[in-house]
Write a protein that holds these residues in place. Sequence first.
Motif, PDB file in Angstrom:
ATOM      1  N   MET A   1       9.070  18.748  -0.768  1.00  0.00           N
ATOM      2  CA  MET A   1       8.857  16.811  -1.168  1.00  0.00           C
ATOM      3  C   MET A   1       8.147  16.092  -0.016  1.00  0.00           C
ATOM      4  SD  MET A   1      12.683  16.063  -1.441  1.00  0.00           S
ATOM      5  CE  MET A   1      13.101  14.168  -0.815  1.00  0.00           C
ATOM      6  N   ASP A   2       7.972  16.567   0.872  1.00  0.00           N
ATOM      7  CA  ASP A   2       7.009  15.721   2.273  1.00  0.00           C
ATOM      8  C   ASP A   2       5.146  15.974   1.527  1.00  0.00           C
ATOM      9  OD1 ASP A   2       8.489  14.769   3.461  1.00  0.00           O
ATOM     10  OD2 ASP A   2       9.032  15.979   5.175  1.00  0.00           O
ATOM     11  N   ILE A   3       5.235  16.949   1.389  1.00  0.00           N
ATOM     12  CA  ILE A   3       3.983  17.575   0.452  1.00  0.00           C
ATOM     13  C   ILE A   3       3.835  17.255  -0.931  1.00  0.00           C
ATOM     14  CG2 ILE A   3       2.667  19.916   0.200  1.00  0.00           C
ATOM     15  CD1 ILE A   3       4.054  21.840   1.137  1.00  0.00           C
ATOM     16  N   GLN A   4       4.294  16.583  -1.316  1.00  0.00           N
ATOM     17  CA  GLN A   4       4.016  16.202  -2.588  1.00  0.00           C
ATOM     18  C   GLN A   4       3.747  14.781  -2.351  1.00  0.00           C
ATOM     19  OE1 GLN A   4       7.404  17.580  -4.408  1.00  0.00           O
ATOM     20  NE2 GLN A   4       6.944  18.917  -5.823  1.00  0.00           N
ATOM     21  N   ASP A   5       4.277  14.635  -1.451  1.00  0.00           N
ATOM     22  CA  ASP A   5       4.634  12.813  -0.987  1.00  0.00           C
ATOM     23  C   ASP A   5       2.727  12.284  -0.678  1.00  0.00           C
ATOM     24  OD1 ASP A   5       6.880  12.219  -2.203  1.00  0.00           O
ATOM     25  OD2 ASP A   5       7.752  11.441  -0.107  1.00  0.00           O
ATOM     26  N   LEU A   6       2.491  13.516   0.318  1.00  0.00           N
ATOM     27  CA  LEU A   6       1.419  13.783   1.159  1.00  0.00           C
ATOM     28  C   LEU A   6       0.200  13.525  -0.184  1.00  0.00           C
ATOM     29  CD1 LEU A   6       2.076  15.905   4.170  1.00  0.00           C
ATOM     30  CD2 LEU A   6       1.173  13.186   3.516  1.00  0.00           C
ATOM     31  N   GLY A   7      -0.175  14.728  -0.964  1.00  0.00           N
ATOM     32  CA  GLY A   7      -0.378  15.077  -2.283  1.00  0.00           C
ATOM     33  C   GLY A   7      -1.266  13.927  -3.488  1.00  0.00           C
TER      34      GLY A   7
END
Length: 142
Positions: free
Chosen positions: A136-142
């Motif tokens: 989820m953190d990676i998706q939020d950053l991307g």
Amino acid sequence: MSSAFFMSFLAIPVALFSVLLPVGLVLALQVFLCRRGSRLGLILPALSLLLSLLLTLSVGIFQRMGGSTLTMQTVSEDGQVIEQVVEELPAPPLEVGQVLAIGGVFLVTNIPTVVLMGIWFYHKNRRDWKKELEKMDIQDLG
């Protein structure tokens, strides 16, 4: 106070220590293995299950014992064996109480297996939750 009272009073902590220390060490080892890897955490529960199956089978085999061999001999007056008959007597069938005893042994000996599997599930779910959180953190950053 008598020395017998003092010795019995001293025996309680020694008995608790001799039981709780190995249990605590096994639980600490299980937590350590679960943190090291998902598959490593299954070693102790598998060993516990195998030990419980071994104990259950040994109780079951002991319950089934009871068959015997009957040997009859006909002996002459001078001590010579004239005839020998060997008869196998079958073991009696298992009764309901014996089956319940075997089931009870299986349930009681699997208590450590359930506890160790609970520790494994806790750490597996925690590891899966952290992976989802990272996704989820990676998706939020991307």
